[in-house]
Design a protein around this motif. Structure first.
Motif, short mmCIF file in Angstrom:
data_model
loop_
_atom_site.label_atom_id
_atom_site.label_comp_id
_atom_site.label_asym_id
_atom_site.label_seq_id
_atom_site.Cartn_x
_atom_site.Cartn_y
_atom_site.Cartn_z
N ASP A 198 0.82 -1.21 0.00
CA ASP A 198 0.00 0.00 0.00
C ASP A 198 0.86 1.26 0.00
N SER A 199 2.05 1.19 0.57
CA SER A 199 2.91 2.37 0.63
C SER A 199 4.26 2.10 -0.02
N LYS A 200 4.85 3.15 -0.54
CA LYS A 200 6.17 3.04 -1.17
C LYS A 200 7.23 2.66 -0.15
N ALA A 201 7.09 3.18 1.07
CA ALA A 201 8.08 2.88 2.11
C ALA A 201 8.12 1.39 2.42
N ASP A 202 6.93 0.76 2.50
CA ASP A 202 6.89 -0.68 2.77
C ASP A 202 7.50 -1.47 1.62
N ALA A 203 7.26 -1.02 0.40
CA ALA A 203 7.83 -1.71 -0.76
C ALA A 203 9.35 -1.61 -0.75
N GLU A 204 9.87 -0.44 -0.44
CA GLU A 204 11.32 -0.25 -0.40
C GLU A 204 11.95 -1.06 0.73
N ARG A 205 11.27 -1.12 1.89
CA ARG A 205 11.81 -1.90 3.01
C ARG A 205 11.88 -3.38 2.64
N TRP A 206 10.82 -3.89 2.04
CA TRP A 206 10.80 -5.31 1.63
C TRP A 206 11.92 -5.60 0.66
N ALA A 207 12.11 -4.72 -0.32
CA ALA A 207 13.16 -4.93 -1.32
C ALA A 207 14.55 -4.88 -0.69
N ARG A 208 14.76 -3.93 0.24
CA ARG A 208 16.06 -3.84 0.91
C ARG A 208 16.37 -5.11 1.69
N ASN A 209 15.39 -5.59 2.44
CA ASN A 209 15.60 -6.82 3.23
C ASN A 209 15.90 -8.01 2.34
N LEU A 210 15.19 -8.10 1.22
CA LEU A 210 15.38 -9.23 0.31
C LEU A 210 16.76 -9.17 -0.34
N GLU A 211 17.19 -7.97 -0.74
CA GLU A 211 18.51 -7.83 -1.36
C GLU A 211 19.62 -8.10 -0.34
N ALA A 212 19.40 -7.67 0.90
CA ALA A 212 20.41 -7.93 1.93
C ALA A 212 20.57 -9.42 2.16
#
Length: 328
Positions: A28-42
């Motif tokens: 629903d939010s861009k911040a949540d999408a970015e957080r998910w992507a960062r965690n997955l890439e890490a």
């Protein structure tokens, strides 16, 4: 790099790496999408492949607790109290979060909200239940999480141990109050608590087959910490037990329930003028008396059943004036 884009009114995050199937998820939010992507890439950088986080993304804290209550809680000695605690937690707002979106900040906010209304000891138990449930999900249920957010926050400071000792003449007042009450088993229960350092539940679980009058030993086959132990019985404890045995008609040494003892204790302590005294304080008193007699901590721990000497220290409340004579 992850791709974040607006798609059909939501924010989609997509992670691509060569040789690995891409992963995408909408938020629903861009911040949540970015957080998910960062965690997955890490995680990808750490282990070299994309973990399957779909179960963590679907499972809410409530669903985690439901499975935990079915599979883990029934195996514990404290099953009833833990079940009560977890069912209450399932009604709070944190239970609606998915495991993948649960952050240390969310857990810290839950901690602070609860500290405003309940004691720190209650909050510690709740965080322990949540943390253990997440650990089980990560280790045994195939729920992939990079870390357990409960392990990354400050725990509330445990409350100070009670230092309530019986005042001079207070034990006799309790016994007199027991004699004037309608529950004949309260007097022997008080004496046995002071003489044996047993917990209330241990005293109420005693059967006559557990008592060896010849060896002056009470055997506890199952205690709070899960181990059996033998408790030596003083002459005063033996005398009380023999009186009970003479009139006993059942297998239990004291045939009553913890609920009944709780109600009787509240009335008894008020009659004795000891409204601030807890029944468990009698165990504190017993442990301290053993130390005052010169027993070392290993000997006392053998009687009381404490596995950690640090915990035993909380239960022992030596008076400074009682130690003066030892200084010379």
């Amino acid at each position: 790099m992850a791709t974040i884009r607006r798609l059909r009114g939501r924010w989609q995050a997509q992670v691509r790496r060569k040789g690995i199937a891409p992963r995408a998820k909408s938020f629903d939010s861009k911040a949540d999408a970015e957080r998910w992507a960062r965690n997955l890439e890490a995680e990808l950088d750490r282990c070299g492949n994309l973990p399957d986080t779909r179960l963590a993304e679907r499972m809410t804290i409530k669903e985690l607790f439901e499975r935990y209550l079915r599979e883990i809680t029934p195996q514990k000695r404290s099953a009833s109290s833990e079940a009560y605690r977890i069912k209450a937690m399932m009604k709070r707002s944190i239970a609606h979060r998915t495991l993948a979106m649960l952050t240390p900040q969310h857990v810290a906010e839950y901690r602070d909200e609860r500290l405003a209304v309940v004691a720190s000891s209650t909050v510690i138990r709740e965080l322990n239940s949540l943390g253990h449930a997440i650990d089980i999900a990560r280790k045994e249920w195939g729920v992939h999480l990079a870390q357990n957010p409960c392990r990354l926050i400050r725990r509330p400071k445990p409350p100070r141990g009670r230092d309530r000792r019986l005042a001079l003449g207070e034990e006799q007042k309790l016994l007199d109050a027991a004699d004037s009450g309608r529950t004949p088993w309260m007097r022997p229960l008080i004496i046995l608590a002071v003489e044996t350092a047993m917990r209330q539940g241990e005293l109420l679980s005693l059967t006559w087959s557990n008592i060896d009058f010849e060896k002056r030993i009470a055997h506890l086959p199952l205690t709070k910490n899960g181990d059996a132990r033998d408790v030596p019985l003083s002459s005063r404890a033996i005398a009380v037990l023999k009186e009970l045995n003479a009139t006993s008609t059942g297998e239990k040494v004291i045939a009553t329930t913890q609920s009944a003892v709780g109600q009787a204790w509240l009335h008894l302590r008020d009659r004795a003028g000891s409204s601030d005294l807890h029944f468990h304080d009698l165990r504190h008193e017993a442990v301290t008396r053993l130390l005052e007699r010169g027993w070392n901590v290993i000997e006392v721990a053998t009687v009381s059943g404490h596995k950690e000497l640090r915990m035993l220290q909380r239960y022992s409340h030596l008076r400074a004036e009682d130690l003066v004579n030892r200084l010379g």
